[in-house]
Design an enzyme around this catalytic site. Sequence first.
Site, PDB file in Angstrom:
ATOM      1  N   ALA A 153       0.734  -1.214  -0.069  1.00 20.77           N
ATOM      2  CA  ALA A 153       0.355  -0.219  -0.195  1.00 20.77           C
ATOM      3  C   ALA A 153       1.179   0.802   0.339  1.00 20.77           C
ATOM      4  CB  ALA A 153      -0.966   0.295   1.219  1.00 20.77           C
ATOM      5  N   ASP A 154       0.583   2.492  -0.247  1.00 20.79           N
ATOM      6  CA  ASP A 154       1.239   3.268  -0.981  1.00 20.79           C
ATOM      7  C   ASP A 154       0.027   4.570   0.114  1.00 20.79           C
ATOM      8  OD1 ASP A 154       3.269   5.158  -1.056  1.00 20.79           O
ATOM      9  OD2 ASP A 154       2.513   6.478  -1.719  1.00 20.79           O
ATOM     10  N   THR A 155      -0.295   5.462   0.140  1.00 24.40           N
ATOM     11  CA  THR A 155      -1.285   6.719   0.703  1.00 24.40           C
ATOM     12  C   THR A 155      -0.672   8.399   0.545  1.00 24.40           C
ATOM     13  OG1 THR A 155      -1.324   5.116   2.324  1.00 24.40           O
ATOM     14  CG2 THR A 155      -2.226   7.621   2.774  1.00 24.40           C
TER      15      THR A 155
END
Length: 185
Positions: A65-67
């Site tokens: 994941a990346d935010t």
Amino acid sequence: MILASASPRRRELLGLITDNFKIIPAKGEEDIPEGSAPEDAVRLLAKQKAEEIYSEHRGEVIIAADTVVAIDGKILGKPRDEKNAAEMLGALSGRRHSVFTGVCVIFADGNREVFAEETAVDFYPLSEREIAEYIASGEPMDKAGAYGIQGRGALLIKGIVGDYYNVMGLPVGRLNAVLKSRGSL
């Protein structure tokens, strides 16, 4: 199952879904192509991280994941320094912005599901003093947009529309549904 992240928040959040996973952080560079839309950027970065780990661990389920935080079409990553953190918090003050988390799941058979989740976040108006005090806490320095909803940053937030856990870095409800739909839980 492997979580391709060193984030303690993502580890905690994946633990809401299952405790049957190990941590192997991706090490690749996080380069967002110039002019990328936030949802495209986070999907791309999550996919790159997942594929890096999958290349060494074929046959396992990989989650990456990346935010990012975005306001006025501009992506705010993690602050470079305290001045940059103050600029970010000043831009968010009294306004609505979006938090995007991209997730890539590579299943044991090599099939992939990549998605992005968006949550709208409204900030209270912040004084320079409030911004300086929050930065002095050290909390903003390793967080996209220079705040963490799960810590003292909660005091800055007037409200949200969408998934709270997405703002922390992993949309657990949607991820749980994806894993269940493919028989990975």
